[in-house]
Design an enzyme around this catalytic site. Structure first.
Site, short mmCIF file in Angstrom:
data_model
loop_
_atom_site.label_atom_id
_atom_site.label_comp_id
_atom_site.label_asym_id
_atom_site.label_seq_id
_atom_site.Cartn_x
_atom_site.Cartn_y
_atom_site.Cartn_z
N CYS A 116 0.81 -1.23 0.00
CA CYS A 116 0.00 0.00 0.00
C CYS A 116 0.84 1.27 0.00
CB CYS A 116 -0.95 0.02 1.19
SG CYS A 116 -2.17 -1.29 1.11
N HIS A 253 -3.12 7.40 3.31
CA HIS A 253 -3.54 6.16 2.64
C HIS A 253 -4.99 5.88 3.01
CE1 HIS A 253 -3.77 2.17 1.20
NE2 HIS A 253 -3.55 1.55 2.34
N ASN A 283 -9.91 0.18 0.05
CA ASN A 283 -8.45 0.22 0.03
C ASN A 283 -7.94 -0.25 -1.33
OD1 ASN A 283 -5.74 -0.12 0.38
ND2 ASN A 283 -5.89 -1.25 2.32
N1 ACO Z 1 -18.63 -8.27 8.88
C1 ACO Z 1 -19.11 -8.57 10.10
N2 ACO Z 1 -18.33 -8.96 11.13
C2 ACO Z 1 -16.99 -9.04 10.89
C3 ACO Z 1 -16.42 -8.74 9.62
C4 ACO Z 1 -17.30 -8.35 8.61
N3 ACO Z 1 -16.87 -8.02 7.36
N4 ACO Z 1 -15.09 -8.92 9.70
C5 ACO Z 1 -14.81 -9.29 10.95
N5 ACO Z 1 -15.95 -9.38 11.67
C6 ACO Z 1 -16.11 -9.75 13.07
C7 ACO Z 1 -14.93 -10.53 13.58
O1 ACO Z 1 -15.09 -11.90 13.26
C8 ACO Z 1 -14.99 -10.26 15.06
O2 ACO Z 1 -15.97 -11.07 15.62
P1 ACO Z 1 -15.72 -11.81 17.04
O3 ACO Z 1 -15.49 -10.68 18.02
O4 ACO Z 1 -16.96 -12.57 17.23
O5 ACO Z 1 -14.48 -12.64 16.81
C9 ACO Z 1 -15.47 -8.82 15.15
O6 ACO Z 1 -16.09 -8.56 13.88
C10 ACO Z 1 -14.37 -7.80 15.41
O7 ACO Z 1 -13.28 -8.05 14.54
P2 ACO Z 1 -11.95 -7.18 14.59
O8 ACO Z 1 -10.98 -7.71 13.56
O9 ACO Z 1 -11.48 -7.04 16.00
O10 ACO Z 1 -12.51 -5.76 14.10
P3 ACO Z 1 -11.76 -4.38 14.03
O11 ACO Z 1 -12.53 -3.36 14.76
O12 ACO Z 1 -10.30 -4.50 14.32
O13 ACO Z 1 -11.90 -4.00 12.49
C11 ACO Z 1 -10.64 -4.05 10.42
C12 ACO Z 1 -11.37 -4.85 11.49
C13 ACO Z 1 -11.63 -3.14 9.72
C14 ACO Z 1 -10.02 -5.03 9.43
C15 ACO Z 1 -9.52 -3.20 11.06
O14 ACO Z 1 -8.78 -3.97 11.97
C16 ACO Z 1 -8.57 -2.58 10.05
O15 ACO Z 1 -8.95 -1.75 9.26
N6 ACO Z 1 -7.28 -2.94 10.10
C17 ACO Z 1 -6.28 -2.30 9.27
C18 ACO Z 1 -6.29 -2.72 7.86
C19 ACO Z 1 -5.32 -1.83 7.10
O16 ACO Z 1 -5.21 -0.67 7.37
N7 ACO Z 1 -4.55 -2.30 6.19
C20 ACO Z 1 -3.60 -1.35 5.60
C21 ACO Z 1 -2.69 -1.87 4.80
S1 ACO Z 1 -3.41 -2.87 3.55
C22 ACO Z 1 -2.17 -3.37 2.46
O17 ACO Z 1 -1.03 -3.08 2.62
C23 ACO Z 1 -2.57 -4.31 1.32
#
Ligand code: ACO
Length: 326
Positions: A116, A253, A283
């Site tokens: 990214c 980003h 993204n």
């Molecule tokens: N829909 C519904 N529920 C979901 C989904 C979904 N799409 N995805 C995950 N959940 C659930 C999980 O299973 C979890 O359930 P549980 O508590 O029963 O286990 C719950 O939601 C919470 O999951 P988390 O992963 O803790 O959610 P979080 O608030 O951290 O959000 C996210 C997840 C959006 C992926 C976030 O962590 C994020 O944006 N991370 C950074 C990603 C990023 O910035 N990448 C950048 C670089 S990308 C690159 O280089 C290619």
């Protein structure tokens, strides 16, 4: 004494594939909801490349728009750099494919893979070429078709990514332009965000690489992304002897609205001075910063003479920033 030469943005362009996949569309085939995706990431929709549409196609269209905006012809380009982690082919590079289609044959062309952060890395290399006097007119592109390596049954990743491209033409300028760039990487965290298949690891041509899919430990990546974006912003301000209040626009980003808001808060930037496009395309990896930049330029928000901070974070991990006087 010879004058300092800067790399200045002469034109920007971007391109998103026609097909749009909304959060509601996704919730029809994976266990998710518009409410969850919007509240956790700020993403409302993403664009998906058509069958047969490639990264170089997206990059080409963005490049043509940037060149038109800059009033630059293909013959004038002396370097093309493409930030991408989803090249059309293992080789030749996506930059070579775009170069040929533009009719810019003869100039140097290569890809940079920094996930990214690919655009910021490519932009930095272009800046060095111009500052050193080696190049005068450089086309920098960030282009991706990330949806091609998504596991559409994995709700933790498939809701986040989209396809798209952005481009800028940089020209040598004696007045002003890119003021500083800052790049970093930490290869020790590769398993938190990666696609674990490559030519020398698990490559099975006879299976058409079924299983080549993005894997991500989302909340871990979130924490590293916030820290890295904060520290590189600090580093940039310090290197230029400026205060966060001097910055007119922040273009981070476009991965997650919560990461963007957190970075803005630490920089004491009100959200109306932060460019946000993640809601429209998710993204797009290397495409994200130049897509947001183009939107900000074409909507008239960013004006000549303003101070703009670009930032990115991605797989590797890699991260970086660029401060410029637009
Ligand atoms: N829909 C519904 N529920 C979901 C989904 C979904 N799409 N995805 C995950 N959940 C659930 C999980 O299973 C979890 O359930 P549980 O508590 O029963 O286990 C719950 O939601 C919470 O999951 P988390 O992963 O803790 O959610 P979080 O608030 O951290 O959000 C996210 C997840 C959006 C992926 C976030 O962590 C994020 O944006 N991370 C950074 C990603 C990023 O910035 N990448 C950048 C670089 S990308 C690159 O280089 C290619």
């Amino acid at each position: 004494m010879s004058k300092q030469i800067y790399a200045r943005i002469a034109g920007t362009g971007s391109y998103l594939p026609e097909k749009i996949l909304t959060n509601d569309d996704l919730s029809k085939f994976v266990d998710t909801s518009d409410e969850w995706i919007t509240s956790r990431s700020g993403i409302r929709q993403r664009h998906v490349a058509a069958e047969g549409e490639t990264t170089s196609d997206l990059g080409y269209h963005a490049a043509v728009r940037a060149m038109e905006a800059a009033g630059v012809t293909a013959e004038e380009l002396d370097l093309i750099i493409v930030g991408t982690t989803t090249p059309d082919l293992i080789f030749p590079s996506t930059a070579c494919l775009i170069q040929h289609r533009l009719g810019a044959d003869g100039c140097a062309a290569f890809d940079v893979n920094a996930a990214c952060s690919g655009f910021i890395y490519a932009f930095t290399v272009a800046d060095k070429f111009i500052r050193s006097g080696a190049s005068k007119t450089v086309l920098v592109i960030g282009a991706e078709t990330l949806t091609r390596m998504i596991d559409w049954s994995d709700r933790t990743t498939c809701v986040l990514f989209g396809d798209g491209a952005g481009a800028v033409v940089l020209k040598a300028d004696e007045e002003t332009g890119i003021l500083s760039t800052h790049l970093h990487a930490d290869g020790g965290k590769k398993e938190l965000l990666w696609n674990p298949v490559g030519v020398s690891v698990g490559f099975k041509p006879e299976e058409h690489n079924v299983g080549v899919r993005i894997k991500m430990a989302g909340s871990e990546v979130f924490k590293y992304a916030v820290k890295a974006m904060d520290s590189v912003a600090e580093e940039t301000l310090e290197a230029n002897g400026i205060d966060c209040h001097d910055i007119d626009w922040l273009i981070p980003h476009q991965a997650n609205l919560r990461i963007i808001e957190s970075t803005a808060k630490r920089l004491d930037m009100p959200m109306d001075r932060v460019i946000v496009t993640v809601d429209k395309h998710g993204n797009t990896s290397s495409g994200s910063v130049p897509l947001a930049l183009d939107e900000a330029v074409r909507s008239g928000r960013i004006q000549r003479g303003q101070l703009v901070l670009l930032e990115a974070f991605g797989g590797g991990f890699t991260w970086g920033s660029a401060l410029l006087r637009y």
